[in-house]
Design a protein around this motif. Structure first.
Motif, PDB file in Angstrom:
ATOM      1  N   ARG A 182       0.679  -1.266  -0.132  1.00 15.05           N
ATOM      2  CA  ARG A 182      -0.033   0.079   0.076  1.00 15.05           C
ATOM      3  C   ARG A 182       0.835   1.247  -0.015  1.00 15.05           C
ATOM      4  O   ARG A 182       0.566   2.251  -0.641  1.00 15.05           O
ATOM      5  CB  ARG A 182      -0.885  -0.021   0.938  1.00 15.05           C
ATOM      6  CG  ARG A 182      -2.099  -0.737   1.050  1.00 15.05           C
ATOM      7  CD  ARG A 182      -3.292  -0.611   2.313  1.00 15.05           C
ATOM      8  NE  ARG A 182      -2.643  -0.957   3.389  1.00 15.05           N
ATOM      9  CZ  ARG A 182      -2.774  -1.940   4.025  1.00 15.05           C
ATOM     10  NH1 ARG A 182      -3.272  -2.896   3.471  1.00 15.05           N
ATOM     11  NH2 ARG A 182      -2.329  -2.138   5.316  1.00 15.05           N
ATOM     12  N   GLU A 202       2.505   1.787  -3.454  1.00 14.97           N
ATOM     13  CA  GLU A 202       1.215   2.439  -4.341  1.00 14.97           C
ATOM     14  C   GLU A 202       1.109   3.787  -4.052  1.00 14.97           C
ATOM     15  O   GLU A 202       1.218   4.588  -4.911  1.00 14.97           O
ATOM     16  CB  GLU A 202       0.346   1.638  -4.411  1.00 14.97           C
ATOM     17  CG  GLU A 202       0.133   0.135  -4.943  1.00 14.97           C
ATOM     18  CD  GLU A 202      -0.935  -0.734  -4.569  1.00 14.97           C
ATOM     19  OE1 GLU A 202      -1.942  -0.013  -3.880  1.00 14.97           O
ATOM     20  OE2 GLU A 202      -1.001  -1.696  -5.068  1.00 14.97           O
ATOM     21  N   GLN A 203       1.180   4.146  -2.692  1.00 15.98           N
ATOM     22  CA  GLN A 203       0.983   5.589  -2.519  1.00 15.98           C
ATOM     23  C   GLN A 203       2.254   6.414  -2.810  1.00 15.98           C
ATOM     24  O   GLN A 203       1.983   7.488  -3.295  1.00 15.98           O
ATOM     25  CB  GLN A 203       0.456   5.750  -1.073  1.00 15.98           C
ATOM     26  CG  GLN A 203       0.516   7.145  -0.592  1.00 15.98           C
ATOM     27  CD  GLN A 203      -1.037   7.784  -1.037  1.00 15.98           C
ATOM     28  OE1 GLN A 203      -1.902   6.768  -1.272  1.00 15.98           O
ATOM     29  NE2 GLN A 203      -0.808   9.184  -1.567  1.00 15.98           N
ATOM     30  N   VAL A 256       4.296   6.016  -5.401  1.00 14.72           N
ATOM     31  CA  VAL A 256       4.388   6.171  -6.833  1.00 14.72           C
ATOM     32  C   VAL A 256       3.394   7.356  -7.140  1.00 14.72           C
ATOM     33  O   VAL A 256       3.893   8.062  -7.863  1.00 14.72           O
ATOM     34  CB  VAL A 256       4.263   4.868  -7.537  1.00 14.72           C
ATOM     35  CG1 VAL A 256       4.273   5.156  -9.008  1.00 14.72           C
ATOM     36  CG2 VAL A 256       5.550   3.887  -7.211  1.00 14.72           C
ATOM     37  N   ALA A 257       2.214   7.257  -6.341  1.00 11.64           N
ATOM     38  CA  ALA A 257       1.356   8.093  -6.915  1.00 11.64           C
ATOM     39  C   ALA A 257       1.589   9.288  -6.343  1.00 11.64           C
ATOM     40  O   ALA A 257       1.300  10.546  -7.156  1.00 11.64           O
ATOM     41  CB  ALA A 257      -0.097   7.730  -6.152  1.00 11.64           C
ATOM     42  N   THR A 258       2.277   9.815  -5.332  1.00 15.84           N
ATOM     43  CA  THR A 258       2.798  10.964  -4.898  1.00 15.84           C
ATOM     44  C   THR A 258       3.852  11.435  -5.233  1.00 15.84           C
ATOM     45  O   THR A 258       3.791  12.673  -5.860  1.00 15.84           O
ATOM     46  CB  THR A 258       2.679  10.804  -3.418  1.00 15.84           C
ATOM     47  OG1 THR A 258       1.568  10.384  -2.809  1.00 15.84           O
ATOM     48  CG2 THR A 258       3.275  12.312  -2.565  1.00 15.84           C
ATOM     49  N   GLY A 282       5.545  10.088  -8.146  1.00 17.03           N
ATOM     50  CA  GLY A 282       6.018   9.956  -9.390  1.00 17.03           C
ATOM     51  C   GLY A 282       6.855   8.522  -9.508  1.00 17.03           C
ATOM     52  O   GLY A 282       7.753   8.362  -8.865  1.00 17.03           O
ATOM     53  N   CYS A 328      10.323  10.720  -0.890  1.00 14.48           N
ATOM     54  CA  CYS A 328      10.505  10.952  -2.215  1.00 14.48           C
ATOM     55  C   CYS A 328      12.180  11.370  -2.423  1.00 14.48           C
ATOM     56  O   CYS A 328      12.712  11.994  -1.624  1.00 14.48           O
ATOM     57  CB  CYS A 328       9.841  12.086  -2.839  1.00 14.48           C
ATOM     58  SG  CYS A 328       7.884  11.561  -2.817  1.00 14.48           S
TER      59      CYS A 328
END
Length: 62
Positions: free
Chosen positions: A37, A40-41, A43-45, A47, A61
């Protein structure tokens, strides 16, 4: 005969005192789900390609 008994006793004591203790791995299936989870979060935040580190509770990041 006495030497054989003393040697066997010393060998048995050494074997008993040198026993290793093995602990089970800390990672559980819930940790794996949490890491998935968070990944996934992240990569979404951040990039794709900009995720520095992910663990079960947080991410960072680049």
């Amino acid at each position: 005969m006495n030497r054989a008994i003393a040697f066997a006793a010393a060998l048995a004591a050494a074997a008993l005192l040198s026993a290793c203790v093995f602990a089970p791995p800390v990672t559980t299936s819930s940790d794996s789900a949490s890491i998935t989870r968070m990944s996934e979060q992240a990569v979404a935040t951040c990039g794709a390609g900009n995720v520095k580190e992910v663990n079960a509770k947080s991410y960072s990041c680049k």
